[in-house]
Design a protein around this motif. Structure first.
Motif, short mmCIF file in Angstrom:
data_model
loop_
_atom_site.label_atom_id
_atom_site.label_comp_id
_atom_site.label_asym_id
_atom_site.label_seq_id
_atom_site.Cartn_x
_atom_site.Cartn_y
_atom_site.Cartn_z
N GLY A 117 -1.64 9.66 8.64
CA GLY A 117 -2.51 10.82 9.08
C GLY A 117 -2.47 11.15 10.41
N ASP A 118 -3.67 11.15 10.94
CA ASP A 118 -3.46 11.69 12.51
C ASP A 118 -3.50 10.60 13.56
OD1 ASP A 118 -6.57 13.62 11.81
OD2 ASP A 118 -4.64 14.30 11.74
N TYR A 119 -2.96 9.33 12.96
CA TYR A 119 -2.90 7.98 13.81
C TYR A 119 -1.24 7.72 13.65
CZ TYR A 119 -7.84 7.92 13.70
OH TYR A 119 -9.13 8.08 14.05
N GLU A 120 -0.96 7.00 15.06
CA GLU A 120 0.31 6.48 14.93
C GLU A 120 -0.20 4.87 15.56
OE1 GLU A 120 2.86 9.93 16.65
OE2 GLU A 120 2.62 8.55 17.88
N LEU A 121 0.80 4.19 14.81
CA LEU A 121 0.37 2.75 15.15
C LEU A 121 1.74 1.96 15.89
CD1 LEU A 121 -1.58 1.77 12.13
CD2 LEU A 121 -2.41 2.72 14.01
N ILE A 122 1.65 1.41 16.98
CA ILE A 122 3.01 0.67 17.33
C ILE A 122 2.33 -0.90 17.56
CG2 ILE A 122 4.71 0.56 19.18
CD1 ILE A 122 4.60 3.39 19.45
N LEU A 123 3.25 -1.83 16.86
CA LEU A 123 2.85 -3.18 17.13
C LEU A 123 4.03 -3.93 17.89
CD1 LEU A 123 1.66 -2.14 14.13
CD2 LEU A 123 0.16 -4.33 14.63
N GLN A 142 0.88 -1.28 -0.09
CA GLN A 142 0.15 0.00 -0.08
C GLN A 142 0.81 1.22 0.00
OE1 GLN A 142 -2.59 -0.28 3.42
NE2 GLN A 142 -4.26 -1.09 1.93
N GLY A 143 2.25 1.00 0.43
CA GLY A 143 3.04 2.10 0.22
C GLY A 143 3.26 2.67 1.55
N PHE A 144 2.98 2.14 2.77
CA PHE A 144 3.41 2.58 4.02
C PHE A 144 4.54 1.86 4.41
CE2 PHE A 144 -0.58 5.17 4.38
CZ PHE A 144 -1.59 4.23 3.80
N THR A 145 5.41 2.92 5.15
CA THR A 145 6.51 2.31 5.60
C THR A 145 6.69 2.02 7.22
OG1 THR A 145 7.87 3.19 3.70
CG2 THR A 145 9.06 2.88 5.50
N TYR A 146 6.89 0.99 7.65
CA TYR A 146 7.20 0.59 9.02
C TYR A 146 8.59 0.63 9.38
CZ TYR A 146 2.47 -1.27 9.11
OH TYR A 146 1.10 -1.53 9.40
N LYS A 147 8.68 1.45 10.65
CA LYS A 147 10.16 1.19 11.27
C LYS A 147 9.99 0.04 12.32
CE LYS A 147 12.62 5.38 11.39
NZ LYS A 147 13.33 6.31 11.91
N LEU A 148 11.10 -1.07 12.00
CA LEU A 148 11.11 -2.08 12.65
C LEU A 148 12.22 -2.21 13.63
CD1 LEU A 148 9.11 -2.96 10.59
CD2 LEU A 148 10.11 -5.25 10.55
N VAL A 149 12.20 -2.87 14.71
CA VAL A 149 13.27 -3.05 15.76
C VAL A 149 13.05 -4.45 16.45
CG1 VAL A 149 13.88 -0.51 16.14
CG2 VAL A 149 12.36 -1.57 17.55
N ASP A 150 14.12 -4.93 16.93
CA ASP A 150 14.10 -6.03 17.73
C ASP A 150 14.32 -5.66 19.27
OD1 ASP A 150 16.05 -8.00 14.89
OD2 ASP A 150 13.80 -7.81 15.25
N SER A 151 13.49 -6.55 19.98
CA SER A 151 14.17 -6.46 21.49
C SER A 151 15.58 -7.14 21.58
CB SER A 151 13.14 -7.36 22.47
OG SER A 151 11.74 -6.58 22.52
N VAL A 152 16.21 -6.64 22.33
CA VAL A 152 17.44 -7.06 22.62
C VAL A 152 17.60 -8.38 23.25
CG1 VAL A 152 19.67 -6.73 23.91
CG2 VAL A 152 18.65 -4.82 22.67
N GLU A 153 16.33 -8.52 24.20
CA GLU A 153 16.64 -9.63 24.94
C GLU A 153 15.70 -11.00 24.18
OE1 GLU A 153 15.97 -8.08 29.38
OE2 GLU A 153 14.05 -8.68 28.33
N GLY A 154 15.35 -10.56 22.87
CA GLY A 154 15.15 -11.72 21.94
C GLY A 154 13.49 -11.72 22.04
N GLY A 155 12.97 -12.56 20.78
CA GLY A 155 11.76 -13.17 20.85
C GLY A 155 10.45 -11.99 20.38
N ILE A 170 9.51 -8.43 18.13
CA ILE A 170 9.67 -7.46 16.96
C ILE A 170 8.85 -6.38 17.17
CG2 ILE A 170 9.66 -7.08 14.49
CD1 ILE A 170 10.19 -10.06 14.07
N HIS A 171 9.02 -5.23 17.05
CA HIS A 171 8.35 -3.93 17.32
C HIS A 171 8.39 -3.08 15.96
CE1 HIS A 171 8.63 -4.95 21.48
NE2 HIS A 171 9.96 -5.13 21.43
N ALA A 172 7.02 -2.72 15.63
CA ALA A 172 6.92 -2.18 14.45
C ALA A 172 6.14 -0.56 14.73
CB ALA A 172 6.06 -2.60 13.29
N ALA A 173 6.48 0.28 14.19
CA ALA A 173 5.93 1.74 14.34
C ALA A 173 5.65 2.49 12.93
CB ALA A 173 6.76 2.58 15.28
N VAL A 174 4.47 3.01 12.74
CA VAL A 174 4.15 3.78 11.62
C VAL A 174 3.20 4.84 11.81
CG1 VAL A 174 1.99 2.43 11.02
CG2 VAL A 174 3.42 3.55 9.17
N ALA A 175 3.35 5.91 11.19
CA ALA A 175 2.41 7.24 11.24
C ALA A 175 1.74 7.33 10.03
CB ALA A 175 3.33 8.40 11.44
#
Lengths: 244, 183
Positions: A215-221, A193-206, A208-213
């Motif tokens: 419009g007026d919303y921010e989503l963190i998974l 769809q053309g949306f770009t997430y930023k992804l990071v891993d937890s150092v302790e493992g296990g 994956i965290h994703a973030a995207v903005a």
């Protein structure tokens, strides 16, 4: 007397131009070194069937007149701020993010703890396609104040925590979320769809965290128990156009 | 579509990437000089390439292609100026918002070396938009008055007049330290 044309060309050539990269390859390993500052944002381009989106690597889409969120990562997690605050708080994003981090340090524990409140709300909300995991064994929504909805999805041992923040009608915001043990391996993922997430891993493992903005919303998974490909497939299945 | 894209059999990913890489720096600098911040400049360039993709434009020449990109970039800048977000934007106190800060200079050594450039750029950024456009297109993009007039959809005499007035303001700001070639 100096020549204006030559001097002007030299001055304009000195303006930092963002680095242009095509779609970031998943799994590229790199430690987070902190935000590079202005002039080094990445513009990620993704080819889409029938069209192409050039997306800023900050997780946003083309300007719609909204005070766009900036999402950055550090060794603890994600920080977000609206662009207007980034300009007015000392005129630098660094100062603005530092302020947000101090503020959010008090909030992070509360946000990460189990919140027992539960309310029925009507708002745009998307979620990953359940068929990708064989159906959810648990699906729970929690409204954490007027601006945040937390969705908890479980598929057996695997879990997704989906934080949705609504900043419509606000003059500005600054927010941070920290993960115990810190994060690493910052990378980008751009959906069809053309949306770009930023992804990071937890150092302790296990996880994956994703973030995207959007419009007026921010989503963190927060994905627990999912691999890289599974996470990408789940992100791909989410329709973010509902937030536009 | 550019000749390059035609040779490659259509608007494929590689030709698109080539087009973006070719024009991205030019369009970004134009957008940055109009909007005076990196975020808006990025958004505008993004919008321009999105429109390019959707338009299916075919160009007679490289010059025609470049002129189209510049025109669309400037139009997007004007559209963003009129947006509620820009109208409500808080500006930094006078003297604090400097070209160097907006440009994101971080290395002290490069700041010292380019002080002259920063002052010059600041003077241009302080010009009213209508002068800043023509000054940049003439002195940086090296477009002729006729070409600028076509892009901006103005009379050539208007462009000449804007260049003259813009140059006069710059001379005053820069304390007559620069010579400007005739046009």
């Amino acid at each position: 007397m100096k020549n204006f044309r030559e001097s002007y060309r030299k001055a304009v050539d000195a303006i930092p131009v963002p680095e242009f990269v095509m779609r970031e390859a998943a799994g590229r390993k790199q430690k987070i070194g902190g935000f590079d500052g202005r002039g080094k944002r990445n513009v990620a381009a993704a080819a889409v069937a029938g069209g192409m989106f050039v997306i800023c690597a900050l997780g946003g889409v083309a300007a719609t007149g909204y005070a766009k969120s900036i999402i950055r990562t550090d060794e603890n997690g994600f920080q977000t701020i609206d662009m207007r605050n980034a300009l007015t708080q000392g005129g630098t994003e660094e100062a603005a993010f530092d302020g947000a981090q101090a503020e959010a340090a008090e909030q992070s524990e509360e946000k990460q703890s189990e919140n027992k409140r539960s309310e029925e709300v009507l708002c745009p909300l998307t979620e990953p396609d359940a068929s990708l995991v064989g159906g959810w064994t648990l699906k729970e929504y929690q409204s954490l104040g007027e601006q945040e909805i937390l969705t908890r999805l479980e598929a057996g041992e695997k879990r997704i925590l989906f934080h949705q923040y609504d900043y419509s009608g606000t003059e500005g915001h600054a927010f941070a979320i920290s993960y115990a043990g810190g994060v690493e391996n910052e990378r980008l993922y751009t959906t069809d769809q053309g949306f770009t997430y930023k992804l990071v891993d937890s150092v302790e493992g296990g996880e994956i965290h994703a973030a995207v903005a959007v419009g007026d919303y921010e989503l963190i998974l927060d994905f627990s128990g999912f691999g890289e490909e599974e996470t990408e497939a789940l992100l791909e299945s989410m329709d973010l156009t509902v937030y536009l | 579509m550019s000749d390059l894209a035609k040779e490659e059999g259509g608007r494929n990913r590689e030709s698109l990437q080539h087009t973006i890489e070719t024009y991205f720096p030019t369009l970004y600098r134009i957008a940055f000089l109009q909007m005076k911040n990196t975020a808006d400049a990025e958004d505008i360039v993004q919008e321009v390439f999105f429109r390019y993709m959707k338009s299916g434009m075919e160009f007679e020449s490289r010059e025609h292609e470049k002129a189209w990109f510049i025109k669309v970039t400037l139009n997007c800048c004007r559209k963003l100026w009129r947006s509620p977000w820009v109208k409500r934007r808080v500006t930094l106190p006078e003297g604090e918002e400097r070209a160097g800060d907006v440009c994101g200079e971080t290395a002290e050594s490069s700041y010292l070396k380019d002080e002259q450039s920063r002052e010059l750029l600041q003077a241009v950024l302080e010009l009213p938009d209508k002068y800043r456009e023509v000054i940049h297109l003439f002195y940086y993009e090296e477009l002729a008055v006729k070409e600028i007039a076509e892009i901006l959809e103005k009379q050539e005499s208007t462009v000449t007049s804007l260049l003259t007035r813009g140059r006069r303001i710059l001379k005053r700001k820069l304390q007559e330290e620069y010579c400007f070639e005739e046009f």
